[in-house]
Motif scaffolding. Sequence first.
Motif, short mmCIF file in Angstrom:
data_model
loop_
_atom_site.label_atom_id
_atom_site.label_comp_id
_atom_site.label_asym_id
_atom_site.label_seq_id
_atom_site.Cartn_x
_atom_site.Cartn_y
_atom_site.Cartn_z
N ARG A 1 0.84 -1.22 0.00
CA ARG A 1 0.00 0.00 0.00
C ARG A 1 0.86 1.25 0.00
O ARG A 1 0.55 2.23 -0.69
CB ARG A 1 -0.93 -0.02 1.21
CG ARG A 1 -1.91 1.11 1.24
CD ARG A 1 -2.99 0.95 0.19
NE ARG A 1 -4.03 1.94 0.44
CZ ARG A 1 -4.61 2.63 -0.51
NH1 ARG A 1 -4.30 2.43 -1.78
NH2 ARG A 1 -5.53 3.51 -0.21
N MET A 2 1.93 1.24 0.75
CA MET A 2 2.83 2.39 0.77
C MET A 2 3.44 2.62 -0.62
O MET A 2 3.50 3.76 -1.09
CB MET A 2 3.94 2.19 1.80
CG MET A 2 3.45 2.31 3.22
SD MET A 2 4.77 2.03 4.42
CE MET A 2 5.82 3.42 4.08
N ALA A 3 3.86 1.55 -1.27
CA ALA A 3 4.44 1.67 -2.61
C ALA A 3 3.41 2.25 -3.57
O ALA A 3 3.72 3.14 -4.38
CB ALA A 3 4.93 0.32 -3.10
N GLN A 4 2.18 1.78 -3.47
CA GLN A 4 1.11 2.28 -4.34
C GLN A 4 0.86 3.77 -4.10
O GLN A 4 0.83 4.56 -5.04
CB GLN A 4 -0.17 1.49 -4.10
CG GLN A 4 -1.36 1.99 -4.91
CD GLN A 4 -2.66 1.35 -4.48
OE1 GLN A 4 -2.73 0.60 -3.52
NE2 GLN A 4 -3.72 1.66 -5.20
N LEU A 5 0.65 4.15 -2.85
CA LEU A 5 0.32 5.54 -2.53
C LEU A 5 1.47 6.50 -2.82
O LEU A 5 1.25 7.61 -3.32
CB LEU A 5 -0.12 5.65 -1.07
CG LEU A 5 -1.46 4.99 -0.74
CD1 LEU A 5 -1.73 5.05 0.75
CD2 LEU A 5 -2.60 5.64 -1.52
N LEU A 6 2.70 6.09 -2.51
CA LEU A 6 3.84 6.96 -2.78
C LEU A 6 4.06 7.13 -4.28
O LEU A 6 4.47 8.20 -4.74
CB LEU A 6 5.10 6.43 -2.09
CG LEU A 6 5.09 6.62 -0.57
CD1 LEU A 6 6.19 5.79 0.06
CD2 LEU A 6 5.24 8.09 -0.22
N SER A 7 3.74 6.12 -5.04
CA SER A 7 3.83 6.22 -6.50
C SER A 7 2.77 7.18 -7.03
O SER A 7 3.06 8.08 -7.82
CB SER A 7 3.66 4.84 -7.13
OG SER A 7 3.64 4.95 -8.54
N GLU A 8 1.54 7.01 -6.56
CA GLU A 8 0.42 7.82 -7.04
C GLU A 8 0.51 9.29 -6.61
O GLU A 8 0.19 10.18 -7.39
CB GLU A 8 -0.90 7.25 -6.54
CG GLU A 8 -1.26 5.91 -7.15
CD GLU A 8 -2.50 5.29 -6.51
OE1 GLU A 8 -3.13 5.91 -5.63
OE2 GLU A 8 -2.82 4.15 -6.90
N HIS A 9 0.92 9.53 -5.36
CA HIS A 9 0.82 10.88 -4.80
C HIS A 9 2.14 11.63 -4.72
O HIS A 9 2.13 12.86 -4.61
CB HIS A 9 0.16 10.82 -3.42
CG HIS A 9 -1.23 10.30 -3.46
ND1 HIS A 9 -2.32 11.05 -3.89
CD2 HIS A 9 -1.75 9.07 -3.17
CE1 HIS A 9 -3.42 10.33 -3.84
NE2 HIS A 9 -3.09 9.12 -3.39
N ALA A 10 3.25 10.91 -4.73
CA ALA A 10 4.54 11.59 -4.60
C ALA A 10 5.45 11.33 -5.79
O ALA A 10 6.56 11.85 -5.83
CB ALA A 10 5.23 11.15 -3.31
#
Length: 56
Positions: free
Chosen positions: A20-29
């Motif tokens: 989930r962290m990998a997904q969110l950091l990719s999408e938002h950062a």
Amino acid sequence: MQITCNAGRSTEKKRALYARMAQLLSEHAGIAPADLVISLIELHAENWSFAHGLMP
């Protein structure tokens, strides 16, 4: 990225967190999942003191 937390989470929970962290950091950062390194450090309650030198 380094995370310090209380001990006790299952391997499955940790895997889900990392994904989930990998997904969110990719999408938002804009951080590529291949560039992300996560280190989780688990501590037992007796190794914490949040204020005034007191233990939980």
